[in-house]
Structures are given as C-alpha cells and as structure tokens.
Scaffold this active site. Structure first.
Site, PDB file in Angstrom:
ATOM      1  N   GLY A  90      42.673  30.415  26.494  1.00 30.14           N
ATOM      2  CA  GLY A  90      42.168  31.553  27.151  1.00 30.14           C
ATOM      3  C   GLY A  90      42.815  33.005  26.688  1.00 30.14           C
ATOM      4  O   GLY A  90      42.276  33.938  26.774  1.00 30.14           O
TER       5      GLY A  90
ATOM      6  N   GLU B 293      49.574  35.136  28.141  1.00 34.85           N
ATOM      7  CA  GLU B 293      48.750  34.215  28.756  1.00 34.85           C
ATOM      8  C   GLU B 293      47.343  34.985  29.450  1.00 34.85           C
ATOM      9  O   GLU B 293      47.625  36.256  29.582  1.00 34.85           O
ATOM     10  CB  GLU B 293      49.363  33.842  30.274  1.00 34.85           C
ATOM     11  CG  GLU B 293      50.256  32.525  30.259  1.00 34.85           C
ATOM     12  CD  GLU B 293      49.299  31.428  30.264  1.00 34.85           C
ATOM     13  OE1 GLU B 293      48.031  31.410  29.943  1.00 34.85           O
ATOM     14  OE2 GLU B 293      49.732  30.234  30.477  1.00 34.85           O
ATOM     15  N   ASP B 294      46.398  34.265  29.629  1.00 32.65           N
ATOM     16  CA  ASP B 294      45.238  35.004  29.900  1.00 32.65           C
ATOM     17  C   ASP B 294      45.203  35.096  31.478  1.00 32.65           C
ATOM     18  O   ASP B 294      45.060  36.179  32.054  1.00 32.65           O
ATOM     19  CB  ASP B 294      43.792  34.136  29.732  1.00 32.65           C
ATOM     20  CG  ASP B 294      44.210  32.555  30.278  1.00 32.65           C
ATOM     21  OD1 ASP B 294      45.253  32.220  30.710  1.00 32.65           O
ATOM     22  OD2 ASP B 294      43.130  31.786  30.103  1.00 32.65           O
TER      23      ASP B 294
ATOM     24  N   ASP C 273      48.455  31.670  37.266  1.00 29.97           N
ATOM     25  CA  ASP C 273      47.932  31.337  38.771  1.00 29.97           C
ATOM     26  C   ASP C 273      48.961  30.765  39.647  1.00 29.97           C
ATOM     27  O   ASP C 273      50.046  31.543  40.270  1.00 29.97           O
ATOM     28  CB  ASP C 273      46.824  30.398  38.561  1.00 29.97           C
ATOM     29  CG  ASP C 273      46.180  29.841  39.857  1.00 29.97           C
ATOM     30  OD1 ASP C 273      46.317  30.188  40.756  1.00 29.97           O
ATOM     31  OD2 ASP C 273      45.162  29.237  39.462  1.00 29.97           O
TER      32      ASP C 273
ATOM     33  N   LYS D 242      47.653  36.265  39.892  1.00 31.77           N
ATOM     34  CA  LYS D 242      47.220  36.012  41.220  1.00 31.77           C
ATOM     35  C   LYS D 242      48.491  35.874  42.131  1.00 31.77           C
ATOM     36  O   LYS D 242      49.112  34.791  42.383  1.00 31.77           O
ATOM     37  CB  LYS D 242      46.390  34.625  41.206  1.00 31.77           C
ATOM     38  CG  LYS D 242      45.091  34.631  40.563  1.00 31.77           C
ATOM     39  CD  LYS D 242      44.334  33.198  40.946  1.00 31.77           C
ATOM     40  CE  LYS D 242      42.984  33.331  40.306  1.00 31.77           C
ATOM     41  NZ  LYS D 242      42.641  31.703  40.179  1.00 31.77           N
TER      42      LYS D 242
ATOM     43  N   PHE E 128      38.768  32.349  42.102  1.00 33.70           N
ATOM     44  CA  PHE E 128      38.150  31.839  40.808  1.00 33.70           C
ATOM     45  C   PHE E 128      37.663  32.808  39.912  1.00 33.70           C
ATOM     46  O   PHE E 128      36.412  33.199  40.126  1.00 33.70           O
ATOM     47  CB  PHE E 128      37.529  30.744  40.615  1.00 33.70           C
ATOM     48  CG  PHE E 128      37.528  29.777  39.142  1.00 33.70           C
ATOM     49  CD1 PHE E 128      38.544  29.303  38.801  1.00 33.70           C
ATOM     50  CD2 PHE E 128      36.076  29.722  38.555  1.00 33.70           C
ATOM     51  CE1 PHE E 128      38.595  28.725  37.722  1.00 33.70           C
ATOM     52  CE2 PHE E 128      36.277  29.271  37.389  1.00 33.70           C
ATOM     53  CZ  PHE E 128      37.483  28.553  36.935  1.00 33.70           C
ATOM     54  N   VAL E 129      38.016  33.105  38.591  1.00 26.15           N
ATOM     55  CA  VAL E 129      37.299  34.135  37.751  1.00 26.15           C
ATOM     56  C   VAL E 129      37.228  33.491  36.153  1.00 26.15           C
ATOM     57  O   VAL E 129      37.794  32.612  35.752  1.00 26.15           O
ATOM     58  CB  VAL E 129      38.108  35.646  37.732  1.00 26.15           C
ATOM     59  CG1 VAL E 129      38.274  36.455  39.048  1.00 26.15           C
ATOM     60  CG2 VAL E 129      39.708  35.239  37.028  1.00 26.15           C
TER      61      VAL E 129
ATOM     62  N   ASP F 266      37.418  30.770  31.441  1.00 28.60           N
ATOM     63  CA  ASP F 266      36.183  30.104  31.219  1.00 28.60           C
ATOM     64  C   ASP F 266      36.160  29.307  32.686  1.00 28.60           C
ATOM     65  O   ASP F 266      37.062  29.009  33.572  1.00 28.60           O
ATOM     66  CB  ASP F 266      36.140  28.886  30.218  1.00 28.60           C
ATOM     67  CG  ASP F 266      37.274  27.834  30.396  1.00 28.60           C
ATOM     68  OD1 ASP F 266      38.356  28.208  30.946  1.00 28.60           O
ATOM     69  OD2 ASP F 266      36.731  26.668  30.345  1.00 28.60           O
TER      70      ASP F 266
ATOM     71  N   ARG G 281      33.976  32.537  28.674  1.00 26.56           N
ATOM     72  CA  ARG G 281      35.019  33.195  27.917  1.00 26.56           C
ATOM     73  C   ARG G 281      34.586  34.514  27.118  1.00 26.56           C
ATOM     74  O   ARG G 281      35.210  35.235  27.077  1.00 26.56           O
ATOM     75  CB  ARG G 281      35.502  32.261  26.911  1.00 26.56           C
ATOM     76  CG  ARG G 281      36.295  31.006  27.382  1.00 26.56           C
ATOM     77  CD  ARG G 281      37.068  30.290  26.204  1.00 26.56           C
ATOM     78  NE  ARG G 281      37.854  29.229  26.527  1.00 26.56           N
ATOM     79  CZ  ARG G 281      38.516  28.666  27.447  1.00 26.56           C
ATOM     80  NH1 ARG G 281      39.258  29.755  27.911  1.00 26.56           N
ATOM     81  NH2 ARG G 281      38.802  27.428  27.685  1.00 26.56           N
TER      82      ARG G 281
END
Ligand code: IMP
Length: 181
Positions: A48, A102-103, A106, A134, A155-156, A162, A168
């Site tokens: 990601g 990082e993408d 979480d 998050k 969730f995104v 993805d 993506r």
C-alpha cells in the site's frame, strides 16, 4: 467518480485527491526540516505505501534513499493482527536514520512489529510516517511521528489502499458505504 463498486462493496469519495496532496506536502516539509543535512533511508511497507512513498519523495528537498519491505497482516476488511517477518529485506541499516512509510496505521500491530524487527538491526534512529491514521482503532503505545491525515474507524480504499486487491489506483480516499445505504 464519487462512488465505486469493488468486489462486493460500495465506496464513496471521502477525501479528494487535492486534499491528500496538501497533507502529503505538509508531511514532506516536516521531514525535510527534520532530516536537513542528513541522508535518511525511507522504508516503504508494501504493497500500500507505494503511492505515499512516490508522492512524498518527490516533495522532499533533502537527499534520501528508498527501499521497500513486504509484510502481511490484513485479510478482507479487518486486521488479523498477525504479521510475518520482513520479506526480502537485506538492507544494511546500522547507523542510518530510518523512516518507515505506511499507507495506513490501524490497530498499529503491523507498524510495531516492523519497528521491533528494524530496531534489532541497530539504526541510528527510526521514525514513522503514515498517509492515514485511525486513532480510534490504534491499540499500541508507540508514537506515530508524522501523520498526513487522521480518519475515523471506517474501511477505506484509494491512494494505494485496497479491498482485496482493488482500489489502489483510485485518486483520493474512498470510504465504505454500509450495506443497504
Ligand atoms: P494494522 O496492523 O491494524 O495497523 O494494519 C495495517 C495494515 O492493514 C495496513 O498496512 C493496510 O494494509 C491494512 N489496512 C488497515 N486499515 C485499512 C483500510 O481501511 N483499508 C485498507 N487497508 C487497511
């Protein structure tokens, strides 16, 4: 495109591309100031982070290097919390200033695991930069040094993130639409 259908789920545009770019520009300025006169090694967490890494690095005004590492911790739309070791990472990082890219952070399980594994290799310093964070899902105590955008616990997809392989490539960030809405 304000709504997309990926596999079994629907998503709506949540953060437009221009806003994502503004946030990345701000983080690039933070990092350029922090590492002025140094030559940090950026370590992008695949898959990601490729998008964030590219957008961030072209905005940096300092000398830097980049490499990528692969781990796995996510299946479907909820984190399993299980991470594997760093796959195919042979970089010598001893004495280097390392910035993990990082993408999304979480639960934080992935980033903390990567942090532990990289610390074992004795870098001079390590910091973390993430496109999305998050805070309501975060379960760890490690500080996330550079956050482009804080989002709620939804969730995104998009901008590198993805849903089972799809989404993506979407510019901007798309948020899941709960079933039946
Ligand atoms: P963590 O270990 O729970 O922090 O999860 C980190 C990884 O889970 C990220 O690198 C993503 O690959 C994935 N992930 C977490 N939240 C999302 C999301 O909202 N959309 C897509 N992938 C996500």
């Amino acid at each position: 495109m304000s709504r997309v259908h990926l596999h079994d789920l629907d998503f709506e545009l949540f953060i437009p591309e221009a806003e994502v770019n503004e946030a990345v520009t701000r983080v690039a300025a933070e990092l350029s100031a922090k590492y002025a006169g140094k030559r940090p090694l950026f370590v992008g967490v695949l898959n990601g982070s490729f998008f964030f890494a590219a957008e961030l690095l072209k905005r940096l005004t300092i000398e830097c290097e980049i490499t990528f590492v692969k781990v796995a911790s996510y299946h479907g739309t909820s984190s399993t919390g299980k991470v594997t070791d760093l796959i195919g990472f042979n970089e010598r990082i001893e004495g280097r200033d390392v910035v993990i890219l990082e993408d999304i952070v979480d639960t934080g399980n992935t980033i903390v695991h990567i942090l532990d594994l990289l610390r074992d290799r004795h870098p001079a310093s390590i910091s973390i930069a993430t496109l999305l964070f998050k805070p309501d899902a975060y379960k760890q105590h490690v500080a996330i040094d550079h956050v482009a955008i804080r989002i709620p616990n939804d969730f995104v997809v998009g901008s590198g993130l993805d849903h089972n392989g799809l989404g993506r490539n979407l510019p901007g960030i798309y948020r899941i639409i709960p079933n039946g809405q």
